[in-house]
Enzyme design. Structure first.
Site, PDB file in Angstrom:
ATOM      1  N   HIS A  58      -4.482   6.668   0.495  1.00 50.30           N
ATOM      2  CA  HIS A  58      -3.721   5.420   0.491  1.00 50.30           C
ATOM      3  C   HIS A  58      -4.325   4.507  -0.545  1.00 50.30           C
ATOM      4  O   HIS A  58      -5.382   4.793  -1.102  1.00 50.30           O
ATOM      5  CB  HIS A  58      -3.641   4.788   1.873  1.00 50.30           C
ATOM      6  CG  HIS A  58      -4.900   4.141   2.364  1.00 50.30           C
ATOM      7  ND1 HIS A  58      -5.973   4.865   2.814  1.00 50.30           N
ATOM      8  CD2 HIS A  58      -5.238   2.843   2.490  1.00 50.30           C
ATOM      9  CE1 HIS A  58      -6.932   4.025   3.208  1.00 50.30           C
ATOM     10  NE2 HIS A  58      -6.517   2.783   3.014  1.00 50.30           N
ATOM     11  N   GLU A  92       0.848  -1.183   0.000  1.00 53.08           N
ATOM     12  CA  GLU A  92       0.000   0.000   0.000  1.00 53.08           C
ATOM     13  C   GLU A  92       0.884   1.234   0.000  1.00 53.08           C
ATOM     14  O   GLU A  92       1.915   1.271   0.656  1.00 53.08           O
ATOM     15  CB  GLU A  92      -0.900   0.042   1.246  1.00 53.08           C
ATOM     16  CG  GLU A  92      -1.978  -1.014   1.255  1.00 53.08           C
ATOM     17  CD  GLU A  92      -3.024  -0.763   2.345  1.00 53.08           C
ATOM     18  OE1 GLU A  92      -3.008   0.309   2.988  1.00 53.08           O
ATOM     19  OE2 GLU A  92      -3.857  -1.657   2.550  1.00 53.08           O
ATOM     20  N   HIS A 142      -5.419   0.608  -2.077  1.00 51.45           N
ATOM     21  CA  HIS A 142      -5.835  -0.778  -1.849  1.00 51.45           C
ATOM     22  C   HIS A 142      -5.449  -1.547  -3.102  1.00 51.45           C
ATOM     23  O   HIS A 142      -6.178  -1.526  -4.092  1.00 51.45           O
ATOM     24  CB  HIS A 142      -7.357  -0.853  -1.613  1.00 51.45           C
ATOM     25  CG  HIS A 142      -7.780  -0.406  -0.248  1.00 51.45           C
ATOM     26  ND1 HIS A 142      -9.095  -0.402   0.158  1.00 51.45           N
ATOM     27  CD2 HIS A 142      -7.049   0.021   0.807  1.00 51.45           C
ATOM     28  CE1 HIS A 142      -9.156   0.019   1.419  1.00 51.45           C
ATOM     29  NE2 HIS A 142      -7.940   0.300   1.828  1.00 51.45           N
ATOM     30  N   ASP A 172      -8.648   0.672   8.726  1.00 54.13           N
ATOM     31  CA  ASP A 172      -8.571   2.101   8.395  1.00 54.13           C
ATOM     32  C   ASP A 172      -9.328   2.916   9.433  1.00 54.13           C
ATOM     33  O   ASP A 172      -8.874   3.975   9.873  1.00 54.13           O
ATOM     34  CB  ASP A 172      -9.189   2.366   7.014  1.00 54.13           C
ATOM     35  CG  ASP A 172      -8.339   1.819   5.880  1.00 54.13           C
ATOM     36  OD1 ASP A 172      -7.142   1.592   6.091  1.00 54.13           O
ATOM     37  OD2 ASP A 172      -8.898   1.626   4.788  1.00 54.13           O
TER      38      ASP A 172
HETATM   39 ZN   LIG Z   1      -7.212   0.994   3.597  1.00 53.77          ZN
END
Ligand SMILES: [Zn+2]
Length: 130
Positions: free
Chosen positions: A77, A22, A79, A90
């Site tokens: 961010h 990530e 995925h 999260d």
């Molecule tokens: Zn996430």
């Protein structure tokens, strides 16, 4: 809330480079618009498939944004292999009230980016034009 093309392209490029890990970073803009994005190091252990923005990078981004007349309006961010929905982790680990969150998903092609705002203890759709 508008995600300008430069910011959109920056998020997708970063997500592709970091995959299968990530990536993360901060969103720069003004009220109502996300104009650019700045990469930050992922301070989390790479093997855990999560993200944690490096605090020093976060402060550097705030300073850099001010010099450009912008502010840090949120975070992003990626995925790499799942939908652009906030995971339980999260919510647990990374929730700054009032900030925007962009999640870039590489699960589909072209990649999908969804925006959320963390309000009242959960991630919500910030709405178009808000
Ligand atoms: Zn996430």
């Amino acid at each position: 809330m508008e995600l300008e093309i430069r910011a959109r392209e920056a998020l997708i490029a970063h997500a592709r480079e970091a995959a299968p890990a990530e990536c993360c970073g901060v969103l720069l803009g003004r009220p109502g618009a996300i104009i650019d994005a700045v990469r930050t190091r992922n301070a989390a252990d790479e093997t855990t498939r999560r993200f944690l923005i490096d605090p020093l990078d976060h402060f550097a981004a705030i300073r850099a944004a001010r010099l450009r007349g912008l502010e840090v309006v949120g975070f992003y961010h990626s995925h790499p292999a799942s939908a652009p929905e906030p995971s339980a982790r999260d919510v647990d680990e990374f929730s700054y009230p009032g900030h925007l969150y962009a999640i870039v998903s590489l699960q589909s092609e072209p990649p999908e980016i969804r925006l959320f705002r963390f309000t009242d203890g959960k991630f919500q759709d910030p709405g178009v034009g808000s």
